[in-house]
Design a protein around this motif. Structure first.
Motif: not given
Length: 383
Positions: A238-254, A367-376
């Motif tokens: 069991v390893t961790r792989r990247p999600l791929g492309v992450v969109g970050v919506a940083w803009s906002g009122l606060r 780490e968990l938010r940036c990756t997904r599990p992969c099982c071989l």
């Protein structure tokens, strides 16, 4: 066995009533066929001949709704190489349909009972239930100039560029990605990256904490490894792989004060990023990007775009990123944008308040938010 063109079905008697369908084998279709592009609710197997392992990976990678797969080969080295290149959460080696030890690696509709699936419905103790503490948000109004409306065409171009380079960036060895982060930290410390000064309402040491995050995650990714589990009939890696492309919506009122510190773990773990930044954050984000690109990051792996006062999460979601982080703050975190994205997240508390250490287990959460599990699954060595 009766046939109809390329459709083969055994002459079996089906129960009357209900929704039953006979076991079916389909041959002679193209990868663009409807039976491969849409979910088929029945015991249907589609046979696609390929000429090489590389072509098999290409065909499998282009099919939607695929959560798991199996590689059958006498050459174990070839089988492991093919399995590693498949973008699937669960791969069996010379076996099929065995237990998924993570209870959610495959990512299919039935994988909702394991720890990997259950954590999507929980919240770490430091996460606020609705809104973030005031000390973690920028003061109102946001400094840095007038808000800029997000441009859908710019976001589409940035997403396309990130999708082109993210797979190659994610496949680089961890030490290679770590060197890029260390080089960027050195550039920021030595003034190698030029740009506007940081003005995001922070406490004056934003660059220092950003350098620390780059160095911390460079060390972290070099030490990451998989877990080998004993399972009936073999062993599972069991390893961790990247999600791929992450969109970050940083803009906002606060916007979240320290959202830039979320970027080093995402990049260290092999993701591409498209960041829509508030007026006060565009300059610092571009400085970080310049330092990373100078250190060897592919240019398309991190895009920084100016944003408006809200709605940028929905704009990003329309381009189907592999993950969506809503960092705009405020009482409404733009949940309407999360419906079509597999991994939405509203960060809160994971970085800690200014002047305080991050909460326990925050690094693991990132780490968990940036990756997904992969099982071989490798057969043998067990009952």
């Amino acid at each position: 066995m009766g046939t109809l063109g390329g459709v083969f079905q055994p002459p079996v008697a089906l129960p009357t009533g209900g929704r039953f369908y006979p076991p079916t084998l389909i041959t002679g279709v193209a990868p663009t066929s409807r039976c491969l592009r849409e979910l088929v609710p029945g015991p249907v197997l589609v046979l696609l001949p390929v000429r090489s392992p590389g072509e098999a990976v290409t065909v499998a990678s282009g099919l939607p709704h695929v959560a798991a797969g199996a590689v059958w080969a006498q050459d174990v080295t070839l089988a492991l190489d093919v399995a590693d290149r498949l973008p699937l959460g669960l791969v069996w080696l010379n076996a099929l349909n065995l237990l998924d030890p993570m209870g959610g690696c495959a990512g299919g509709a039935g994988d909702g009972a394991g720890p990997e699936a259950l954590r999507e419905f929980g919240r770490p103790p430091w996460e606020a239930p609705e809104t973030l503490p005031d000390q973690e948000l920028s003061p109102e109004p946001v400094p840095g100039g007038p808000a800029v409306a997000s441009d859908s065409a710019d976001i589409a171009a940035a997403m396309e560029a990130a999708r082109r380079v993210a797979p190659g960036w994610g496949r680089l060895p961890a030490p290679a990605r770590a060197r890029v982060l260390r080089g960027a930290a050195a550039a920021l410390e030595g003034g190698g990256a030029v740009g506007p000064p940081r003005r995001d309402g922070d406490d004056g040491d934003g660059d220092g904490r950003l350098r620390a995050a780059l160095l911390r995650w460079a060390a972290h990714v070099e030490l990451m490894g998989g877990v080998v589990q004993e399972v009936p009939g073999g062993r599972a890696l069991v390893t961790r792989r990247p999600l791929g492309v992450v969109g970050v919506a940083w803009s906002g009122l606060r916007p979240l004060r320290r959202a830039l510190e979320l970027l080093p773990p995402a990049l260290a773990l092999g993701n591409g990023l498209v960041v829509v930044a508030p007026p006060s954050g565009v300059g610092p984000a571009l400085r970080l990007r310049q330092a990373l690109v100078a250190a060897g990051l592919p240019g398309g792996a991190l895009a920084v775009l100016p944003g408006g006062a809200g709605g940028d999460g929905a704009m990003l979601a329309r381009h189907r990123p592999d993950g969506l982080w809503l960092c705009g703050g405020g009482a409404d975190p733009d949940w309407a944008s999360a419906g079509s994205v597999a991994h939405p997240w509203v960060p809160g508390g994971v970085l800690g308040a200014p002047g305080q250490e991050p909460p326990p287990a925050a690094e693991r959460e990132l780490e968990l938010r940036c990756t997904r599990p992969c099982c071989l699954w490798v057969p043998g060595g067990g009952p």
